[in-house]
Design a protein around this motif. Structure first.
Motif, PDB file in Angstrom:
ATOM      1  N   TRP A  25       0.837  -1.141   0.024  1.00 53.52           N
ATOM      2  CA  TRP A  25      -0.028   0.118   0.157  1.00 53.52           C
ATOM      3  C   TRP A  25       1.048   1.305   0.037  1.00 53.52           C
ATOM      4  O   TRP A  25       0.770   2.182  -0.792  1.00 53.52           O
ATOM      5  N   LEU A  26       1.838   1.544   0.702  1.00 53.55           N
ATOM      6  CA  LEU A  26       2.928   2.417   0.943  1.00 53.55           C
ATOM      7  C   LEU A  26       3.538   2.658  -0.364  1.00 53.55           C
ATOM      8  O   LEU A  26       3.709   3.779  -0.683  1.00 53.55           O
ATOM      9  N   ASP A  27       3.950   1.419  -1.232  1.00 56.57           N
ATOM     10  CA  ASP A  27       4.458   1.538  -2.489  1.00 56.57           C
ATOM     11  C   ASP A  27       3.698   2.367  -3.379  1.00 56.57           C
ATOM     12  O   ASP A  27       4.063   3.353  -4.170  1.00 56.57           O
ATOM     13  N   ALA A  28       2.422   1.945  -3.387  1.00 56.32           N
ATOM     14  CA  ALA A  28       1.226   2.683  -4.083  1.00 56.32           C
ATOM     15  C   ALA A  28       1.099   3.906  -3.917  1.00 56.32           C
ATOM     16  O   ALA A  28       1.155   4.653  -4.904  1.00 56.32           O
ATOM     17  N   VAL A  29       0.993   4.440  -2.564  1.00 56.98           N
ATOM     18  CA  VAL A  29       0.370   5.912  -2.174  1.00 56.98           C
ATOM     19  C   VAL A  29       1.740   6.787  -2.098  1.00 56.98           C
ATOM     20  O   VAL A  29       1.585   7.954  -2.210  1.00 56.98           O
ATOM     21  N   ALA A  30       2.874   6.248  -1.918  1.00 57.89           N
ATOM     22  CA  ALA A  30       4.135   7.128  -1.586  1.00 57.89           C
ATOM     23  C   ALA A  30       5.096   6.847  -2.403  1.00 57.89           C
ATOM     24  O   ALA A  30       5.761   7.903  -2.600  1.00 57.89           O
ATOM     25  N   ARG A  64       4.384  12.497   7.004  1.00 56.19           N
ATOM     26  CA  ARG A  64       2.970  12.972   7.436  1.00 56.19           C
ATOM     27  C   ARG A  64       2.328  11.805   6.555  1.00 56.19           C
ATOM     28  O   ARG A  64       2.676  10.948   5.903  1.00 56.19           O
ATOM     29  N   MET A  65       0.886  11.915   6.594  1.00 53.37           N
ATOM     30  CA  MET A  65       0.099  11.204   5.982  1.00 53.37           C
ATOM     31  C   MET A  65      -0.005  11.180   4.480  1.00 53.37           C
ATOM     32  O   MET A  65      -0.312  12.337   3.858  1.00 53.37           O
ATOM     33  N   PRO A  66       0.133  10.113   3.750  1.00 57.18           N
ATOM     34  CA  PRO A  66      -0.156   9.965   2.210  1.00 57.18           C
ATOM     35  C   PRO A  66      -1.553  10.155   2.005  1.00 57.18           C
ATOM     36  O   PRO A  66      -2.428   9.704   2.732  1.00 57.18           O
ATOM     37  N   PRO A  67      -1.890  10.557   0.542  1.00 58.11           N
ATOM     38  CA  PRO A  67      -3.049  10.654   0.255  1.00 58.11           C
ATOM     39  C   PRO A  67      -3.983   9.243   0.341  1.00 58.11           C
ATOM     40  O   PRO A  67      -3.549   8.328   0.185  1.00 58.11           O
ATOM     41  N   LEU A  68      -5.242   9.459   0.600  1.00 62.55           N
ATOM     42  CA  LEU A  68      -6.170   8.256   0.521  1.00 62.55           C
ATOM     43  C   LEU A  68      -5.754   7.091   1.572  1.00 62.55           C
ATOM     44  O   LEU A  68      -5.955   5.785   1.383  1.00 62.55           O
ATOM     45  N   THR A  69      -5.131   7.507   2.684  1.00 58.12           N
ATOM     46  CA  THR A  69      -4.544   6.627   3.629  1.00 58.12           C
ATOM     47  C   THR A  69      -4.969   7.105   4.969  1.00 58.12           C
ATOM     48  O   THR A  69      -4.875   8.141   5.472  1.00 58.12           O
ATOM     49  N   PRO A 192      -8.793  15.979  -5.259  1.00 57.52           N
ATOM     50  CA  PRO A 192      -7.291  16.188  -4.561  1.00 57.52           C
ATOM     51  C   PRO A 192      -6.251  14.898  -4.841  1.00 57.52           C
ATOM     52  O   PRO A 192      -5.449  14.959  -4.161  1.00 57.52           O
ATOM     53  N   TYR A 193      -6.633  14.279  -5.822  1.00 59.62           N
ATOM     54  CA  TYR A 193      -5.645  13.257  -6.127  1.00 59.62           C
ATOM     55  C   TYR A 193      -6.024  12.842  -7.661  1.00 59.62           C
ATOM     56  O   TYR A 193      -6.963  13.258  -8.375  1.00 59.62           O
ATOM     57  N   SER A 194      -4.894  12.641  -8.576  1.00 60.45           N
ATOM     58  CA  SER A 194      -5.126  12.293  -9.963  1.00 60.45           C
ATOM     59  C   SER A 194      -5.519  10.817 -10.047  1.00 60.45           C
ATOM     60  O   SER A 194      -5.654   9.875  -9.230  1.00 60.45           O
ATOM     61  N   LEU A 195      -6.075  11.002 -11.455  1.00 56.45           N
ATOM     62  CA  LEU A 195      -6.409   9.543 -12.123  1.00 56.45           C
ATOM     63  C   LEU A 195      -5.295   8.378 -11.895  1.00 56.45           C
ATOM     64  O   LEU A 195      -5.458   7.315 -11.469  1.00 56.45           O
ATOM     65  N   ASN A 196      -4.125   8.944 -12.249  1.00 52.87           N
ATOM     66  CA  ASN A 196      -2.935   8.017 -12.085  1.00 52.87           C
ATOM     67  C   ASN A 196      -2.637   7.674 -10.847  1.00 52.87           C
ATOM     68  O   ASN A 196      -2.178   6.512 -10.575  1.00 52.87           O
ATOM     69  N   PHE A 197      -3.013   8.455  -9.853  1.00 52.45           N
ATOM     70  CA  PHE A 197      -2.505   7.945  -8.474  1.00 52.45           C
ATOM     71  C   PHE A 197      -3.615   6.794  -8.094  1.00 52.45           C
ATOM     72  O   PHE A 197      -3.205   6.072  -7.487  1.00 52.45           O
ATOM     73  N   VAL A 198      -4.884   7.141  -8.401  1.00 61.78           N
ATOM     74  CA  VAL A 198      -5.943   6.056  -8.179  1.00 61.78           C
ATOM     75  C   VAL A 198      -5.662   4.833  -8.847  1.00 61.78           C
ATOM     76  O   VAL A 198      -5.769   3.749  -8.431  1.00 61.78           O
ATOM     77  N   LYS A 199      -4.970   4.797 -10.168  1.00 63.57           N
ATOM     78  CA  LYS A 199      -4.685   3.839 -10.759  1.00 63.57           C
ATOM     79  C   LYS A 199      -3.570   3.018  -9.945  1.00 63.57           C
ATOM     80  O   LYS A 199      -3.698   1.691 -10.145  1.00 63.57           O
ATOM     81  N   LYS A 200      -2.755   3.649  -9.470  1.00 68.00           N
ATOM     82  CA  LYS A 200      -1.627   3.029  -8.631  1.00 68.00           C
ATOM     83  C   LYS A 200      -2.019   2.013  -7.391  1.00 68.00           C
ATOM     84  O   LYS A 200      -1.882   0.982  -7.208  1.00 68.00           O
TER      85      LYS A 200
END
Length: 317
Positions: A25-30, A64-69, A192-200
């Protein structure tokens, strides 16, 4: 083997580590290089951990907290059969060692998992705490009883939606993001987050088989609402959702959440609405009969410049 490599091995086998603290999860969001972890070992086994995400803003170093976490914070492997007093002693020892390992940052800010009720060792080291709330349906075993605890308006919306809508599963993350973004555009807010971020996140969750994407559609194949669900051993989380503003009065989101709750009862123990500090959202999710559950936001500012700025802003208020 580094702490991070050892932690990755632990995440492969230790189901009690929450999804938001898992290495993948951390790999994906950070990003793989932007997070690390502090560990405490005994007999060559990790018995405590504290993952953190690193970033830099201007001249400041931030943890600090990464997005959607929703949460990070400590994880402990408690010895079996501990008495309460011994449990507190164990927490003090483990937390103290984890705190010692936190690298310098100008700001530390994390949301701790709701299961963490003891933050005293952090207080003793100069950290501050703010209580936040989420809403949780704590026992998914009796699904019929859960429906009975819904407020009448929620049940009415579900019955209304059932007459004209159906729930489908989808893997179309582009379409999901489009509807999800409408919720923000309706309020003239940039998503507040991109499509590419959600795809990760989608790619990581799909690999780890811990997500469902639901659409509520009508007979014309119009998408009324969408919901993205993730889960671990303890909780299912309503991670993302949204509705078409022109179709939002159909009761579709209530129907989607009810469907997600029913599915969640087959894979985990409880349903977490994932934070409900915004008043209209709190009012809506409270209608599902969920219990208000506190969790801690733990923070510390080390930068004298930022401390002075915070003091100035407080004076202005």
């Amino acid at each position: 083997m580094s702490n991070k490599e050892k932690y990755r091995k632990l995440c492969e086998t230790e189901e009690s580590i929450p999804i938001f603290s898992k290495d993948w999860w951390l790999d994906a969001v950070a990003g793989k290089d932007n997070w690390d972890v502090i560990t405490v070992e005994k007999d060559n086994r990790i018995i405590a951990s504290l993952p953190f995400v690193k970033s830099k803003k201007s001249i400041f170093y931030l943890l600090r907290m990464p997005p959607l976490t929703q949460t990070l914070g400590p994880w402990l492997k408690y010895p079996k059969g501990q008495k309460y007093a011994n449990r507190l002693s164990f927490e003090k020892e483990m937390y103290s060692k984890l705190i010692e390992g936190i690298p310098y940052s100008d700001v530390f800010n994390q949301n701790f998992h709701p299961s963490i009720s003891n933050w005293l060792p952090f207080y003793w080291k100069g950290y501050s705490q703010t209580t936040r709330y989420t809403y949780v349906i704590g026992d998914l075993n009796e699904v019929d009883n859960i429906y009975g605890s819904f407020q009448s308006k929620i049940r009415t919306d579900i019955k209304k939606a059932e007459k004209s809508l159906r729930i489908i599963e989808s893997e179309d993350i582009d379409q999901f993001y489009e509807i999800n973004s409408l919720t923000f555009s309706r309020q003239n807010i940039k998503t507040p987050y991109s499509l590419n971020f959600v795809k990760k996140i989608e790619e990581a969750c799909k690999i780890n088989k811990c997500r469902k994407i639901y659409f509520a559609v009508d007979e014309k194949e119009r998408i009324h609402s969408v919901l993205y669900l993730v889960w671990d051993q303890e909780f299912a989380y309503y991670l993302l959702g949204g509705s078409d503003p022109e179709l939002r009065n159909s009761g579709s989101m209530s129907l989607l959440l009810w469907h997600a709750i029913q599915f969640s009862s087959t894979v985990t123990k409880a349903f977490n609405f994932e934070g409900s500090m915004i008043e209209p959202i709190e009012r809506f999710v409270r209608g599902f009969g969920a219990k208000q559950v506190p969790y801690f936001n733990i923070s510390k500012t080390n930068s004298k410049l930022l401390m002075a700025r915070e003091a100035f802003l407080k004076m202005k208020k």
